[in-house]
Scaffold this motif. Structure first.
Motif, PDB file in Angstrom:
ATOM      1  N   ILE A 130       0.827  -1.200  -0.120  1.00  0.00           N
ATOM      2  CA  ILE A 130       0.216  -0.338   0.014  1.00  0.00           C
ATOM      3  C   ILE A 130       0.882   0.842  -0.149  1.00  0.00           C
ATOM      4  CG2 ILE A 130      -2.007   1.343   1.465  1.00  0.00           C
ATOM      5  CD1 ILE A 130      -2.704  -1.162   2.431  1.00  0.00           C
ATOM      6  N   LEU A 131       0.814   2.205  -1.292  1.00  0.00           N
ATOM      7  CA  LEU A 131       1.372   3.812  -1.364  1.00  0.00           C
ATOM      8  C   LEU A 131       0.922   4.415  -1.122  1.00  0.00           C
ATOM      9  CD1 LEU A 131       4.165   4.669  -1.399  1.00  0.00           C
ATOM     10  CD2 LEU A 131       3.718   4.750  -4.317  1.00  0.00           C
ATOM     11  N   ILE A 132       0.534   5.134   0.289  1.00  0.00           N
ATOM     12  CA  ILE A 132      -0.500   6.520  -0.150  1.00  0.00           C
ATOM     13  C   ILE A 132       0.541   7.824  -0.330  1.00  0.00           C
ATOM     14  CG2 ILE A 132      -2.233   5.193   1.490  1.00  0.00           C
ATOM     15  CD1 ILE A 132      -0.604   6.675   3.345  1.00  0.00           C
ATOM     16  N   ALA A 133       0.685   9.556  -0.910  1.00  0.00           N
ATOM     17  CA  ALA A 133       1.493  10.453  -1.028  1.00  0.00           C
ATOM     18  C   ALA A 133       0.344  11.426  -0.797  1.00  0.00           C
ATOM     19  CB  ALA A 133       2.141  10.154  -1.607  1.00  0.00           C
ATOM     20  N   GLU A 134       0.680  12.329  -0.364  1.00  0.00           N
ATOM     21  CA  GLU A 134       0.305  13.695  -0.219  1.00  0.00           C
ATOM     22  C   GLU A 134       0.903  14.911   0.076  1.00  0.00           C
ATOM     23  OE1 GLU A 134      -2.468  13.940   3.898  1.00  0.00           O
ATOM     24  OE2 GLU A 134      -0.471  13.807   4.179  1.00  0.00           O
ATOM     25  N   ALA A 135       0.655  15.864  -0.393  1.00  0.00           N
ATOM     26  CA  ALA A 135       1.417  17.087   0.382  1.00  0.00           C
ATOM     27  C   ALA A 135       0.807  18.238   1.009  1.00  0.00           C
ATOM     28  CB  ALA A 135       1.079  18.294  -1.568  1.00  0.00           C
ATOM     29  N   ILE A 136       1.692  18.125   2.221  1.00  0.00           N
ATOM     30  CA  ILE A 136       1.917  18.929   3.046  1.00  0.00           C
ATOM     31  C   ILE A 136       2.253  20.029   3.476  1.00  0.00           C
ATOM     32  CG2 ILE A 136       0.990  16.398   3.923  1.00  0.00           C
ATOM     33  CD1 ILE A 136       3.806  16.816   5.442  1.00  0.00           C
ATOM     34  N   GLU A 137       1.782  21.116   4.024  1.00  0.00           N
ATOM     35  CA  GLU A 137       2.614  22.158   4.361  1.00  0.00           C
ATOM     36  C   GLU A 137       2.813  22.577   5.753  1.00  0.00           C
ATOM     37  OE1 GLU A 137       2.480  27.137   3.674  1.00  0.00           O
ATOM     38  OE2 GLU A 137       0.868  25.669   3.637  1.00  0.00           O
ATOM     39  N   SER A 140       5.417  26.779   6.069  1.00  0.00           N
ATOM     40  CA  SER A 140       5.563  28.109   5.554  1.00  0.00           C
ATOM     41  C   SER A 140       6.396  26.811   3.783  1.00  0.00           C
ATOM     42  CB  SER A 140       5.644  29.082   5.637  1.00  0.00           C
ATOM     43  OG  SER A 140       5.194  29.969   6.404  1.00  0.00           O
ATOM     44  N   VAL A 141       6.523  26.235   4.275  1.00  0.00           N
ATOM     45  CA  VAL A 141       7.296  24.885   3.348  1.00  0.00           C
ATOM     46  C   VAL A 141       5.849  23.898   3.205  1.00  0.00           C
ATOM     47  CG1 VAL A 141       9.079  23.160   2.065  1.00  0.00           C
ATOM     48  CG2 VAL A 141       9.539  26.021   4.245  1.00  0.00           C
ATOM     49  N   HIS A 142       6.407  23.642   1.839  1.00  0.00           N
ATOM     50  CA  HIS A 142       5.325  22.594   1.185  1.00  0.00           C
ATOM     51  C   HIS A 142       6.157  20.927   0.835  1.00  0.00           C
ATOM     52  CE1 HIS A 142       2.070  24.795   0.442  1.00  0.00           C
ATOM     53  NE2 HIS A 142       2.589  25.619  -0.505  1.00  0.00           N
ATOM     54  N   TYR A 143       5.682  19.593   1.221  1.00  0.00           N
ATOM     55  CA  TYR A 143       6.173  19.122   1.819  1.00  0.00           C
ATOM     56  C   TYR A 143       5.938  17.639   0.275  1.00  0.00           C
ATOM     57  CZ  TYR A 143       9.586  20.365   4.186  1.00  0.00           C
ATOM     58  OH  TYR A 143      10.670  21.048   5.462  1.00  0.00           O
ATOM     59  N   VAL A 189       9.548  14.926   1.396  1.00  0.00           N
ATOM     60  CA  VAL A 189      10.668  15.758   0.451  1.00  0.00           C
ATOM     61  C   VAL A 189       9.532  17.200  -0.118  1.00  0.00           C
ATOM     62  CG1 VAL A 189      10.972  16.154  -2.281  1.00  0.00           C
ATOM     63  CG2 VAL A 189      10.973  13.594  -1.282  1.00  0.00           C
ATOM     64  N   ALA A 190      10.907  18.250   1.106  1.00  0.00           N
ATOM     65  CA  ALA A 190      10.897  19.227  -0.014  1.00  0.00           C
ATOM     66  C   ALA A 190      11.043  19.740  -0.632  1.00  0.00           C
ATOM     67  CB  ALA A 190      11.305  20.283   0.838  1.00  0.00           C
ATOM     68  N   ILE A 191       9.413  20.816  -1.343  1.00  0.00           N
ATOM     69  CA  ILE A 191       9.367  21.231  -2.799  1.00  0.00           C
ATOM     70  C   ILE A 191       9.741  23.183  -2.293  1.00  0.00           C
ATOM     71  CG2 ILE A 191       7.788  22.329  -4.156  1.00  0.00           C
ATOM     72  CD1 ILE A 191       8.402  19.171  -3.918  1.00  0.00           C
ATOM     73  N   GLU A 192      11.549  23.379  -2.317  1.00  0.00           N
ATOM     74  CA  GLU A 192      11.907  24.028  -2.363  1.00  0.00           C
ATOM     75  C   GLU A 192      11.622  25.482  -3.061  1.00  0.00           C
ATOM     76  OE1 GLU A 192      15.790  23.552  -1.396  1.00  0.00           O
ATOM     77  OE2 GLU A 192      15.842  22.319   0.451  1.00  0.00           O
ATOM     78  N   ILE A 216       5.014  -0.106  -8.952  1.00  0.00           N
ATOM     79  CA  ILE A 216       3.818   0.809  -7.799  1.00  0.00           C
ATOM     80  C   ILE A 216       3.491   2.435  -8.060  1.00  0.00           C
ATOM     81  CG2 ILE A 216       2.166   1.074  -5.729  1.00  0.00           C
ATOM     82  CD1 ILE A 216       2.892  -1.675  -7.013  1.00  0.00           C
ATOM     83  N   LYS A 217       2.658   2.796  -8.697  1.00  0.00           N
ATOM     84  CA  LYS A 217       2.228   4.475  -8.346  1.00  0.00           C
ATOM     85  C   LYS A 217       1.459   4.987  -7.484  1.00  0.00           C
ATOM     86  CE  LYS A 217       4.377   4.893 -13.432  1.00  0.00           C
ATOM     87  NZ  LYS A 217       4.212   5.725 -14.582  1.00  0.00           N
ATOM     88  N   LYS A 218       1.625   6.335  -7.078  1.00  0.00           N
ATOM     89  CA  LYS A 218       0.355   7.020  -6.382  1.00  0.00           C
ATOM     90  C   LYS A 218       0.153   8.190  -7.178  1.00  0.00           C
ATOM     91  CE  LYS A 218      -2.341   7.846  -4.105  1.00  0.00           C
ATOM     92  NZ  LYS A 218      -4.167   8.080  -3.040  1.00  0.00           N
ATOM     93  N   ILE A 219      -0.329   8.812  -7.709  1.00  0.00           N
ATOM     94  CA  ILE A 219      -0.470   9.642  -8.958  1.00  0.00           C
ATOM     95  C   ILE A 219      -1.819  10.894  -7.591  1.00  0.00           C
ATOM     96  CG2 ILE A 219      -1.376  10.742 -10.368  1.00  0.00           C
ATOM     97  CD1 ILE A 219      -0.662   7.966 -11.713  1.00  0.00           C
ATOM     98  N   PHE A 220      -0.996  11.886  -7.967  1.00  0.00           N
ATOM     99  CA  PHE A 220      -2.206  12.931  -7.058  1.00  0.00           C
ATOM    100  C   PHE A 220      -2.139  14.113  -6.943  1.00  0.00           C
ATOM    101  CE2 PHE A 220       1.461  12.533  -4.621  1.00  0.00           C
ATOM    102  CZ  PHE A 220       1.646  13.589  -4.324  1.00  0.00           C
ATOM    103  N   ASN A 221      -3.269  14.827  -7.137  1.00  0.00           N
ATOM    104  CA  ASN A 221      -2.690  16.785  -7.710  1.00  0.00           C
ATOM    105  C   ASN A 221      -2.485  16.999  -6.678  1.00  0.00           C
ATOM    106  OD1 ASN A 221      -3.840  16.123 -10.172  1.00  0.00           O
ATOM    107  ND2 ASN A 221      -5.802  16.121  -9.808  1.00  0.00           N
ATOM    108  N   ALA A 222      -1.840  18.313  -6.464  1.00  0.00           N
ATOM    109  CA  ALA A 222      -2.027  19.724  -5.661  1.00  0.00           C
ATOM    110  C   ALA A 222      -2.182  21.158  -5.635  1.00  0.00           C
ATOM    111  CB  ALA A 222      -0.284  18.695  -4.736  1.00  0.00           C
ATOM    112  N   PRO A 223      -2.269  21.549  -5.127  1.00  0.00           N
ATOM    113  CA  PRO A 223      -2.754  22.659  -5.669  1.00  0.00           C
ATOM    114  C   PRO A 223      -2.064  23.766  -4.714  1.00  0.00           C
ATOM    115  CG  PRO A 223      -4.125  22.597  -3.810  1.00  0.00           C
ATOM    116  CD  PRO A 223      -3.307  21.617  -3.676  1.00  0.00           C
ATOM    117  N   ILE A 224      -0.209  23.708  -5.173  1.00  0.00           N
ATOM    118  CA  ILE A 224       0.659  24.618  -4.560  1.00  0.00           C
ATOM    119  C   ILE A 224       1.442  25.291  -5.588  1.00  0.00           C
ATOM    120  CG2 ILE A 224       1.153  22.473  -2.570  1.00  0.00           C
ATOM    121  CD1 ILE A 224       3.333  20.996  -3.570  1.00  0.00           C
ATOM    122  N   GLY A 225       1.160  24.677  -7.254  1.00  0.00           N
ATOM    123  CA  GLY A 225       1.914  25.000  -7.971  1.00  0.00           C
ATOM    124  C   GLY A 225       1.865  26.988  -8.013  1.00  0.00           C
ATOM    125  N   LYS A 226       2.681  27.233  -8.417  1.00  0.00           N
ATOM    126  CA  LYS A 226       3.185  28.691  -9.108  1.00  0.00           C
ATOM    127  C   LYS A 226       2.127  29.551  -9.709  1.00  0.00           C
ATOM    128  CE  LYS A 226       6.287  32.615 -10.232  1.00  0.00           C
ATOM    129  NZ  LYS A 226       7.743  32.525 -10.953  1.00  0.00           N
TER     130      LYS A 226
END
Length: 285
Positions: A130-137, A140-143, A189-192, A216-226
């Motif tokens: 089982i592989l789960i993934a998400e974007a967290i903050e 003030s840094v996105h991971y 993983v930090a999104i610097e 195995i892949k986990k694909i997800f969307n995250a509203p953290i882009g420029k």
């Protein structure tokens, strides 16, 4: 006597030319387990054979799929046929299997009773994960946070995960080439640097590529882009627009030139006609 000899010769030729007794080609099979979390897994199969020192895809080849239940027992699961590239896909579902222990799944892909190729078998074994993934903050840094566990929810330590960002032509690696899971089966993983995305939306992939567990892949969307605004000029009148959006000056100027040419032609024809009439009247006098 002569008929007997002819019969023997005919039988001998039949044996020599019989396709069943001719040497068959040896095909090579490759089998890999792939799964996108939230969807059914599948076996990706490729068949090829060597001809004139080059490998060619085996097309329209029937492959039988079996699941190994025990060391001396297999269950037939279905059949696939290779396409023009020698590839085939067989859908499997391991999530419906309920057990109180970690299970290993083993599938067998066989060429059986084919007219051209020898009978061979290729196996693929894997454990369910089982592989789960998400974007967290955080601060003030996105991971990108991901966690890998076995089928019972126990963390898997030391497995390499890739973090990729989907792009138009090929995924873009985020950070290092891979990250090893810690004792909790997790990576962070930090999104610097801000990454551009349409309407600020980014699509990430966290990938596990392992001999034990498959791809195995986990694909997800995250509203953290420029935020990237759409600068398309498709609806504007430009030189590279479709014909219906041609700039107005390209409609007006050529039409004026064409109209001027026709006016000159009409005037010339009119003058020639007047000269003709004038000469005709002069000749009468």
């Amino acid at each position: 006597m002569r008929a007997f000899i002819y019969t023997i010769i005919l039988g001998f030729c039949t044996i020599i030319l019989s396709p069943q007794l001719q040497a068959k080609e040896k095909a090579r099979l490759s089998v890999n387990y792939n799964k996108v979390m939230g969807e059914n897994g599948f076996l990706l199969i490729n068949a090829k054979y060597k001809i004139k020192k080059k490998y060619q895809p085996v097309t329209n080849l029937k492959l039988n799929i079996y699941e190994e239940i025990s060391e001396d027992s297999v269950a037939y699961k279905g059949q696939v046929i290779t396409d023009n590239s020698g590839s085939a896909k067989f859908i499997i579902n391991t999530e419906t299997v309920i057990s109180d222990k970690v299970l290993v799944f083993k599938y067998l892909v066989r060429i059986e009773d084919d007219d051209k190729f020898k009978d061979i078998e290729k196996s693929e074994s894997f454990y369910n994960v089982i592989l789960i993934a998400e974007a967290i903050e955080k601060d003030s840094v996105h991971y990108i946070s991901a966690k890998l566990t076995d089928g019972l929810g126990n963390p898997l330590e030391g497995e390499k995960l890739q973090v990729l960002l989907q792009r138009l032509f090929a995924p873009l690696s985020v950070g290092k080439s891979n990250y090893k899971t810690d004792s909790d089966g997790s990576i962070f993983v930090a999104i610097e640097d801000p990454l551009p995305g349409i309407d600020g939306m980014l699509t990430f992939e966290v990938v596990l590529d392992s001999r034990n567990y498959g791809n195995i892949k986990k694909i997800f969307n995250a509203p953290i882009g420029k935020l990237v605004t759409d600068q398309s000029t498709f609806e504007e009148r430009t030189m590279w627009s479709p014909p219906s959006k041609t700039p107005l000056f390209l409609w007006i100027f050529p039409n004026i030139v064409i109209l001027g040419i026709w006016i000159v032609i009409v005037v010339l024809i009119s003058n020639l006609f007047k000269i003709y009439k004038s000469n005709k009247q002069t000749n009468k006098l």
